[in-house]
Design a protein around this motif. Structure first.
Motif, PDB file in Angstrom:
ATOM      1  N   ALA A 202      -0.597   6.374  -6.889  1.00 33.91           N
ATOM      2  CA  ALA A 202      -1.920   6.986  -7.051  1.00 33.91           C
ATOM      3  C   ALA A 202      -1.861   8.492  -6.865  1.00 33.91           C
ATOM      4  O   ALA A 202      -2.494   9.250  -7.630  1.00 33.91           O
ATOM      5  N   ARG A 203      -1.120   8.953  -5.875  1.00 31.58           N
ATOM      6  CA  ARG A 203      -1.037  10.389  -5.633  1.00 31.58           C
ATOM      7  C   ARG A 203      -0.258  11.076  -6.756  1.00 31.58           C
ATOM      8  O   ARG A 203      -0.618  12.169  -7.200  1.00 31.58           O
TER       9      ARG A 203
ATOM     10  N   GLN B  17      -6.002   2.198   4.268  1.00 33.91           N
ATOM     11  CA  GLN B  17      -4.780   2.492   3.518  1.00 33.91           C
ATOM     12  C   GLN B  17      -5.046   3.202   2.193  1.00 33.91           C
ATOM     13  O   GLN B  17      -4.152   3.861   1.667  1.00 33.91           O
ATOM     14  N   ALA B  18      -6.256   3.064   1.651  1.00 37.26           N
ATOM     15  CA  ALA B  18      -6.592   3.643   0.344  1.00 37.26           C
ATOM     16  C   ALA B  18      -7.684   4.697   0.496  1.00 37.26           C
ATOM     17  O   ALA B  18      -8.148   4.969   1.611  1.00 37.26           O
ATOM     18  N   ASP B  19      -8.087   5.299  -0.621  1.00 41.08           N
ATOM     19  CA  ASP B  19      -9.188   6.265  -0.578  1.00 41.08           C
ATOM     20  C   ASP B  19     -10.472   5.597  -0.110  1.00 41.08           C
ATOM     21  O   ASP B  19     -11.303   6.221   0.552  1.00 41.08           O
TER      22      ASP B  19
ATOM     23  N   ASP C  76      -8.997  -0.243  -2.357  1.00 38.79           N
ATOM     24  CA  ASP C  76      -8.471  -1.480  -1.784  1.00 38.79           C
ATOM     25  C   ASP C  76      -9.549  -2.553  -1.869  1.00 38.79           C
ATOM     26  O   ASP C  76     -10.606  -2.426  -1.250  1.00 38.79           O
TER      27      ASP C  76
ATOM     28  N   LEU D 298      -0.029   3.827  -2.944  1.00 31.39           N
ATOM     29  CA  LEU D 298      -0.490   5.176  -2.612  1.00 31.39           C
ATOM     30  C   LEU D 298       0.403   6.228  -3.263  1.00 31.39           C
ATOM     31  O   LEU D 298      -0.096   7.244  -3.774  1.00 31.39           O
ATOM     32  N   GLU D 299       1.701   5.981  -3.272  1.00 30.91           N
ATOM     33  CA  GLU D 299       2.623   6.928  -3.917  1.00 30.91           C
ATOM     34  C   GLU D 299       2.302   7.063  -5.407  1.00 30.91           C
ATOM     35  O   GLU D 299       2.270   8.180  -5.949  1.00 30.91           O
TER      36      GLU D 299
ATOM     37  N   TRP E 223       0.791  -1.227   0.000  1.00 36.03           N
ATOM     38  CA  TRP E 223       0.000   0.000   0.000  1.00 36.03           C
ATOM     39  C   TRP E 223       0.822   1.276   0.000  1.00 36.03           C
ATOM     40  O   TRP E 223       0.426   2.261  -0.660  1.00 36.03           O
TER      41      TRP E 223
ATOM     42  N   LEU F  60      -7.697   5.470  -5.553  1.00 32.34           N
ATOM     43  CA  LEU F  60      -7.095   4.216  -5.090  1.00 32.34           C
ATOM     44  C   LEU F  60      -8.109   3.446  -4.255  1.00 32.34           C
ATOM     45  O   LEU F  60      -8.582   3.920  -3.220  1.00 32.34           O
TER      46      LEU F  60
END
Length: 379
Positions: free
Chosen positions: A158-159, A185-187, A167, A155-156, A151, A165
């Motif tokens: 996705a941003r 951990q995700a949106d 999960d 996440l890196e 994750w 993002l």
């Protein structure tokens, strides 16, 4: 054929015996109040699940697939959008983008942990962006077989690329990464309570988790036909994605013993590791994590060796399963959507992987019998 009693691949009857009193009490309560859809048990379950995994909001829904769909509907994902997801997973992950008019873009996975490969994901995003026919819109990371995806890396990415993002926690509710339970951990996070999952209902069920209040409100509207503050105020196109009270009651009874069941699964996985690790490839642990061990899969040298091992297990009354015999990009339903990119790891795993029984009610003797049957074919 062995005359031994067959070992169950999943033993829901044994689990039911352990929770019988609390289960019956909760089911009787539902039968008394007769609020069978979105009754008080659903709200109680949402609060308990959010607390368990450390998420701010939980919205219970009718299945894990509906959880994925509601999450993507809330983001407006549809025609012309590219949704990046692993090729080696269950069909629901790819099915939902297609249902919404979007295009699933398949990504290869790590050959030992089986989780989506962040390096290949970054390549696929650039490939799609360069082609210019689809808009990169979302990433679905799948926590496969009970373990966590990477994750921080997802996440890196996705941003950096400004992607939603999601999960897909369908197989791994109860797992953790970096000391935190999965769920925030995700949106957004979607999970499933299908009966075979580590935390399973007695029918379909699912949930969404998010840290965003506006998303949670939107999920509640979408799960109930897009309604507003009253039943007959329809604000948007939604779905019938409500959770039944009886399923919530079952999950509440199971949640009470879930931590001990996770410990039992870990103990069994450890025993498999110790007994089988020198003979076959056992699952590689994701660093700094715990697993829910929904599935324990070994890797055999090739498809022929897997066929021989599976046949020997069957003859000894030991069940096994193949998750998954064909990666998604090779499935007829998705062939038209796939751009032809080679995904060699997913294809290799499909020919070699074999799942062994793992559930909290396996005895030490059961585990030894499974191990002996496997070792008898590979020694």
């Amino acid at each position: 054929m062995s005359d031994k009693q067959p070992i169950p691949f999943l033993d829901l009857k044994a689990q039911q015996r352990r929770i019988a009193a609390d289960l019956r009490r909760r089911l009787d309560t539902v039968l008394e109040h007769c609020q069978f859809v979105l009754g008080p048990e659903v709200g109680e379950l949402e609060a308990a699940l959010a607390k368990f995994c450390g998420a701010r909001y939980c919205v219970a829904v009718s299945s894990g697939t509906d959880a994925l769909q509601i999450a993507m509907m809330a983001e407006g994902i549809g025609r012309g959008d590219a949704v990046f997801l692993p090729a080696f997973t269950y069909t629901a992950t790819a099915e939902v983008p297609l249902l919404l008019g979007a295009t699933p873009v398949f990504v290869d996975v790590d050959p030992r942990s089986f989780q989506i490969d962040p390096a290949h994901l970054a390549q696929r995003i650039e490939q799609v962006r360069g082609a210019g026919t689809l808009r990169p819109q979302a990433i679905i990371g799948v926590d496969l077989f009970g373990q966590a995806a990477d994750w921080p890396a997802l996440l890196e990415i996705a941003r950096r690329d400004e992607l939603f993002l999601l999960d897909d926690l369908a197989q791994s509710f109860g797992a953790s990464l970096g000391g935190r339970m999965l769920g925030s951990q995700a949106d957004a996070t979607a999970t499933s309570f299908f009966p075979s999952k580590p935390l399973g209902a007695y029918g379909d069920g699912g949930a969404l988790f998010t840290e965003d209040e506006s998303r949670a409100e939107l999920y509640r509207s979408l799960r109930t036909h897009g309604e507003g503050k009253t039943r007959y105020e329809v604000l948007r196109t939604g779905v019938n994605g409500r959770l039944d009270s009886i399923q919530a009651a079952v999950l509440l009874a199971k949640l009470a013993v879930f931590p001990e069941e996770l410990e039992a699964r870990e103990r069994i996985a450890g025993a498999y590791d110790r007994r089988l690790g020198n003979a076959v490839l056992t699952p590689q642990r994701v660093p700094d994590s715990t697993s829910a061990w929904a599935i324990y899969s070994i890797l055999l040298p090739d498809e022929g060796a897997r066929d021989r091992t599976q046949a020997a297990l069957r003859a000894d009354g030991v069940p096994s399963a193949i998750y998954y015999p064909r990666p998604l990009h090779r499935q007829p339903a998705y062939s038209a959507a796939h751009d032809g990119t080679a995904l060699p790891v997913s294809e290799d795993l499909a020919g070699r992987i074999l799942a062994l029984p793992i559930h909290p009610d396996l005895t030490d003797d059961d585990v030894e019998r499974v191990c002996a049957a496997v070792l008898g074919t590979v020694a």
